[in-house]
Scaffold this motif. Structure first.
Motif: not given
Length: 65
Positions: A7-11, A15-17, A51-59
Motif C-alpha cells: 500500500i505504501f509503495a502504491a501510494a 502520488l508521484f505519477g 508519469g504514466a509508468v509511475s501510475l501503472a506501477l502504483g496500480v
C-alpha cells in the motif's frame, strides 16, 4: 508481498505519477521549459511517459496484495 509495504509503495507511485503528469501539463500549457537544457519535443513526452509508468506501477502494486 505484505499489505503494508504494498500500500505504501502504491501510494508513493500514484502520488508521484499524478504530480508529475499535472506539473508537466501545467508547464506545457504555459510553454515553459519542462526540463532545463532539453528540447520541449523530447522533454514533454519523456515526462508524460514517466508519469504514466509511475501510475501503472502504483496500480500494479495495488493489484498484487
Amino acid at each position: 508481498m505484505e499489505r503494508g509495504p504494498a500500500i505504501f509503495a502504491a501510494a508513493v507511485f500514484l502520488l508521484f505519477g499524478a504530480a508529475l503528469l499535472a506539473w508537466t501539463g501545467a508547464r506545457a500549457v504555459r510553454r515553459a521549459p519542462v526540463a532545463e537544457g532539453v528540447r520541449p519535443a523530447v522533454a514533454v513526452p519523456l515526462a508524460l511517459l514517466s508519469g504514466a509508468v509511475s501510475l501503472a506501477l502504483g496500480v500494479w502494486c495495488l493489484q498484487r496484495f
